[in-house]
Design an enzyme around this catalytic site. Structure first.
Site, PDB file in Angstrom:
ATOM      1  NE  ARG A 123       7.161  34.533  31.298  1.00 56.11           N
ATOM      2  CZ  ARG A 123       5.909  34.241  31.630  1.00 56.11           C
ATOM      3  NH1 ARG A 123       5.138  33.551  30.811  1.00 56.11           N
ATOM      4  NH2 ARG A 123       5.434  34.638  32.792  1.00 56.11           N
ATOM      5  CE  LYS A 145      27.515  42.757  25.999  1.00 53.19           C
ATOM      6  NZ  LYS A 145      28.619  43.656  26.370  1.00 53.19           N
ATOM      7  CD  GLU A 187      32.057  50.654  19.157  1.00 50.11           C
ATOM      8  OE1 GLU A 187      32.904  49.802  19.484  1.00 50.11           O
ATOM      9  OE2 GLU A 187      31.202  51.110  19.951  1.00 50.11           O
ATOM     10  CE  LYS A 229      29.552  42.146  19.403  1.00 48.99           C
ATOM     11  NZ  LYS A 229      28.778  43.309  19.758  1.00 48.99           N
ATOM     12  CD  GLU A 239      30.589  42.025  28.818  1.00 48.24           C
ATOM     13  OE1 GLU A 239      30.059  42.274  27.727  1.00 48.24           O
ATOM     14  OE2 GLU A 239      30.821  42.885  29.688  1.00 48.24           O
ATOM     15  NE  ARG A 243      29.245  40.317  23.921  1.00 54.54           N
ATOM     16  CZ  ARG A 243      28.107  40.071  23.329  1.00 54.54           C
ATOM     17  NH1 ARG A 243      27.566  38.867  23.421  1.00 54.54           N
ATOM     18  NH2 ARG A 243      27.480  40.997  22.629  1.00 54.54           N
ATOM     19  CG  ASN A 247      32.673  46.197  27.276  1.00 54.36           C
ATOM     20  OD1 ASN A 247      31.853  46.434  26.398  1.00 54.36           O
ATOM     21  ND2 ASN A 247      32.460  45.287  28.215  1.00 54.36           N
ATOM     22  CG  HIS A 250      32.790  50.482  25.123  1.00 50.62           C
ATOM     23  ND1 HIS A 250      33.786  50.342  24.189  1.00 50.62           N
ATOM     24  CD2 HIS A 250      31.627  50.372  24.431  1.00 50.62           C
ATOM     25  CE1 HIS A 250      33.254  50.141  22.991  1.00 50.62           C
ATOM     26  NE2 HIS A 250      31.941  50.155  23.111  1.00 50.62           N
ATOM     27  CG  HIS A 254      29.425  53.198  28.413  1.00 53.44           C
ATOM     28  ND1 HIS A 254      29.186  51.882  28.753  1.00 53.44           N
ATOM     29  CD2 HIS A 254      29.197  53.272  27.091  1.00 53.44           C
ATOM     30  CE1 HIS A 254      28.827  51.201  27.671  1.00 53.44           C
ATOM     31  NE2 HIS A 254      28.838  52.021  26.653  1.00 53.44           N
ATOM     32  CG  HIS A 268      28.452  54.228  21.698  1.00 51.58           C
ATOM     33  ND1 HIS A 268      28.499  53.965  23.045  1.00 51.58           N
ATOM     34  CD2 HIS A 268      29.017  53.151  21.087  1.00 51.58           C
ATOM     35  CE1 HIS A 268      29.059  52.779  23.239  1.00 51.58           C
ATOM     36  NE2 HIS A 268      29.380  52.269  22.061  1.00 51.58           N
TER      37      HIS A 268
HETATM   38  P1  NAD Z   1      21.882  55.570  16.325  1.00 47.06           P
HETATM   39  O1  NAD Z   1      21.050  54.377  16.238  1.00 47.06           O
HETATM   40  O2  NAD Z   1      21.429  56.690  17.193  1.00 47.06           O
HETATM   41  O3  NAD Z   1      22.099  56.138  14.861  1.00 47.06           O
HETATM   42  C1  NAD Z   1      22.816  57.321  14.683  1.00 47.06           C
HETATM   43  C2  NAD Z   1      22.009  58.370  13.914  1.00 47.06           C
HETATM   44  O4  NAD Z   1      22.039  58.040  12.544  1.00 47.06           O
HETATM   45  C3  NAD Z   1      20.540  58.468  14.307  1.00 47.06           C
HETATM   46  O5  NAD Z   1      20.152  59.811  14.234  1.00 47.06           O
HETATM   47  C4  NAD Z   1      19.845  57.664  13.204  1.00 47.06           C
HETATM   48  O6  NAD Z   1      18.537  58.100  13.007  1.00 47.06           O
HETATM   49  C5  NAD Z   1      20.713  57.971  12.033  1.00 47.06           C
HETATM   50  N1  NAD Z   1      20.764  56.947  10.999  1.00 47.06           N
HETATM   51  C6  NAD Z   1      20.870  55.612  11.187  1.00 47.06           C
HETATM   52  N2  NAD Z   1      21.046  55.018  10.006  1.00 47.06           N
HETATM   53  C7  NAD Z   1      21.025  55.970   9.075  1.00 47.06           C
HETATM   54  C8  NAD Z   1      21.174  55.971   7.652  1.00 47.06           C
HETATM   55  N3  NAD Z   1      21.450  54.854   6.991  1.00 47.06           N
HETATM   56  N4  NAD Z   1      21.055  57.147   7.005  1.00 47.06           N
HETATM   57  C9  NAD Z   1      20.827  58.301   7.694  1.00 47.06           C
HETATM   58  N5  NAD Z   1      20.719  58.384   9.014  1.00 47.06           N
HETATM   59  C10 NAD Z   1      20.824  57.211   9.708  1.00 47.06           C
HETATM   60  O7  NAD Z   1      23.367  55.263  16.826  1.00 47.06           O
HETATM   61  P2  NAD Z   1      24.440  54.139  16.497  1.00 47.06           P
HETATM   62  O8  NAD Z   1      25.733  54.844  16.518  1.00 47.06           O
HETATM   63  O9  NAD Z   1      24.082  53.301  15.343  1.00 47.06           O
HETATM   64  O10 NAD Z   1      24.345  53.207  17.782  1.00 47.06           O
HETATM   65  C11 NAD Z   1      24.635  53.701  19.062  1.00 47.06           C
HETATM   66  C12 NAD Z   1      23.920  52.858  20.070  1.00 47.06           C
HETATM   67  O11 NAD Z   1      24.351  51.510  19.958  1.00 47.06           O
HETATM   68  C13 NAD Z   1      24.191  53.272  21.497  1.00 47.06           C
HETATM   69  O12 NAD Z   1      22.975  53.280  22.200  1.00 47.06           O
HETATM   70  C14 NAD Z   1      25.082  52.171  22.034  1.00 47.06           C
HETATM   71  O13 NAD Z   1      24.939  51.983  23.417  1.00 47.06           O
HETATM   72  C15 NAD Z   1      24.586  50.998  21.258  1.00 47.06           C
HETATM   73  N6  NAD Z   1      25.545  49.900  21.146  1.00 47.06           N
HETATM   74  C16 NAD Z   1      25.101  48.658  21.433  1.00 47.06           C
HETATM   75  C17 NAD Z   1      25.941  47.583  21.295  1.00 47.06           C
HETATM   76  C18 NAD Z   1      25.427  46.190  21.521  1.00 47.06           C
HETATM   77  O14 NAD Z   1      26.246  45.263  21.548  1.00 47.06           O
HETATM   78  N7  NAD Z   1      24.135  45.995  21.634  1.00 47.06           N
HETATM   79  C19 NAD Z   1      27.259  47.783  20.868  1.00 47.06           C
HETATM   80  C20 NAD Z   1      27.677  49.063  20.584  1.00 47.06           C
HETATM   81  C21 NAD Z   1      26.804  50.129  20.725  1.00 47.06           C
HETATM   82  N1  GLY Z   2      29.680  45.993  22.273  1.00 43.63           N
HETATM   83  C1  GLY Z   2      30.139  45.127  23.264  1.00 43.63           C
HETATM   84  C2  GLY Z   2      29.586  43.744  23.176  1.00 43.63           C
HETATM   85  O1  GLY Z   2      28.830  43.427  22.302  1.00 43.63           O
HETATM   86  O2  GLY Z   2      29.893  42.945  24.020  1.00 43.63           O
END
Ligand code: NAD
Ligand code: GLY
Length: 369
Positions: A123, A145, A187, A229, A239, A243, A247, A250, A254, A268
């Site tokens: 939990r 998130k 972003e 942010k 949200e 918030r 998006n 997005h 998405h 993304h």
């Molecule tokens: P990711 O985590 O897939 O990383 C992108 C690629 O880069 C992967 O292949 C990873 O292995 C590689 N990588 C990461 N760091 C590296 C480094 N320093 N050197 C070499 N390779 C590296 O993708 P991302 O773009 O970081 O994140 C996308 C994800 O984030 C999506 O799932 C999206 O939905 C999510 N997201 C979440 C939020 C939130 O608020 N939680 C906000 C925006 C996006």
């Molecule tokens: N990436 C959108 C949020 O964090 O709300």
């Protein structure tokens, strides 16, 4: 080098984001607790594992006795029920307890998955974000998130669970592939488009220095983005309203990601770039925003090498509309859109004509402007 600290003020869930060079060697200095007495669970992916191994050595030098690493495959498909189960089983096999700490070392995929695993095991066990992509450093590691994807769409199962700290070491970006740097940059631009024209103008001048990871430029872009942010998350943590501005791009993005099948063909951030251009195009069609502003947005994304239309994605308007209808942002059966009156003047609305949305999608799929 001095690190920058951005505070996220959420009462008892407050934490600091530390941004700088060389921070991975100094992680203990940026944690709000004594790490030496903790059991540490590091979750990473196979591309980023070397950073997790380095971090483990440093933590062991700092006196940590138990520090195990779970390395998952890289890529969006890791944000799945299977990986969640794997993470939970690994934690339980290693006798995690509520005084343990989970570290997410990686991009947004690992941050979202590790954060959700931490929020659901026993939990809730505290966790720390060590983001290693630009996207995760400016967006996903901040604001709490967490979640996984399902066959019905992205991020549909998850939680709001704030980390104890975010430690952003810009040195990790040196190994990030250029395409991922660009995707994260989308972003960064988003924050200018939402409510900060001056930042967008700064990016028009300095975007290439950010993308080339010039230290002063990348630090300024990361800090400004995190402050933006922080302001939004502090005003609306879960949200309920404002918030949703984060998006921007997005709702479209998405749907495009779902159409592309999360197979790496559309990242993304690339979806956010195309989606932001669509949001401005829709704003123009609705008579809200000038064509000049929409052109300026398209031109900036294009100038750095980001995609600005959906012509490379094999899909159709009906699929995209259907997918957008399943988005989390659907309220009372109506899709929510983030539109703009100008660059830096985004707003949230459900008052959108579906025929215009279809027209913007058709235009983008055919590569037109
Ligand atoms: P990711 O985590 O897939 O990383 C992108 C690629 O880069 C992967 O292949 C990873 O292995 C590689 N990588 C990461 N760091 C590296 C480094 N320093 N050197 C070499 N390779 C590296 O993708 P991302 O773009 O970081 O994140 C996308 C994800 O984030 C999506 O799932 C999206 O939905 C999510 N997201 C979440 C939020 C939130 O608020 N939680 C906000 C925006 C996006
Ligand atoms: N990436 C959108 C949020 O964090 O709300």
């Amino acid at each position: 080098m001095q690190s920058k600290i951005v505070k996220i003020d959420l009462g008892e869930r407050s934490y600091d984001i530390a941004i700088g060079s060389g921070l991975l060697s100094l992680v203990g200095d940026y944690l709000p607790f004594d790490i030496s007495a903790k059991k540490v669970f590091l979750i990473t992916d196979d591309n980023v594992e070397p950073y997790a191994l380095d971090l483990r050595s440093k933590l062991q030098e700092a006196g940590v006795g138990f520090c195990e690493i779970l390395t998952l495959p890289h890529g969006e498909k890791t944000k799945s029920y299977d990986s969640l189960r794997r993470a939970h089983d690994w934690m339980l096999e290693n006798n995690i307890d509520r005084s343990s700490i989970v570290f997410a070392v990686g991009g947004g995929v690992i941050g979202d998955l590790a954060g959700f695993s931490a929020s659901t095991i026993l939990r809730g066990v505290p966790f720390v974000q060590i983001p290693t992509t630009i996207l995760s450093q400016v967006d996903s590691s901040v604001g709490g998130k967490t979640g996984i994807n399902t066959s019905y769409g992205k991020n549909l199962v998850g939680s709001f669970f704030q980390p104890e700290a975010v430690i952003t070491d810009i040195d990790t970006l040196k190994t990030l592939p250029k395409r991922e740097v660009l995707a994260g940059y989308a972003e960064v631009v988003k924050y200018g488009l939402i409510d900060d024209l001056a930042f967008f103008e700064w990016l028009e001048e300095n975007g290439s220095a950010v993308i080339d990871l010039e230290e002063e430029a990348i630090l300024y872009a990361l800090e400004t983005s995190c402050r933006a942010k922080a302001r939004v998350v502090e005003a609306d943590e879960r949200e309920g309203g404002k918030r949703a501005l984060l998006n921007l791009g997005h709702t479209f993005g998405h749907a495009l990601e779902a159409a592309a099948g999360y197979d790496g063909s559309l990242l993304h951030g690339e979806g956010v770039s195309i989606g932001s251009v669509m949001a401005f195009d829709l704003s123009v069609q609705m008579g809200l925003c000038t064509q000049e502003d929409a052109d300026r947005v398209r031109k900036h994304f294009e100038s750095v090498g980001l995609p600005v239309d959906a012509s490379a994605i094999s899909t159709n308007v009906d699929y995209l509309i259907d997918s957008m209808g399943r988005d989390k942002k659907v309220l009372n059966n109506k899709m929510t859109f983030i539109l703009a009156r100008a660059i830096g003047e985004a707003f949230i609305t459900q008052d959108v004509d579906e025929a215009m949305v279809r027209s913007v999608l058709e235009q983008s799929l055919s590569g037109g402007c």
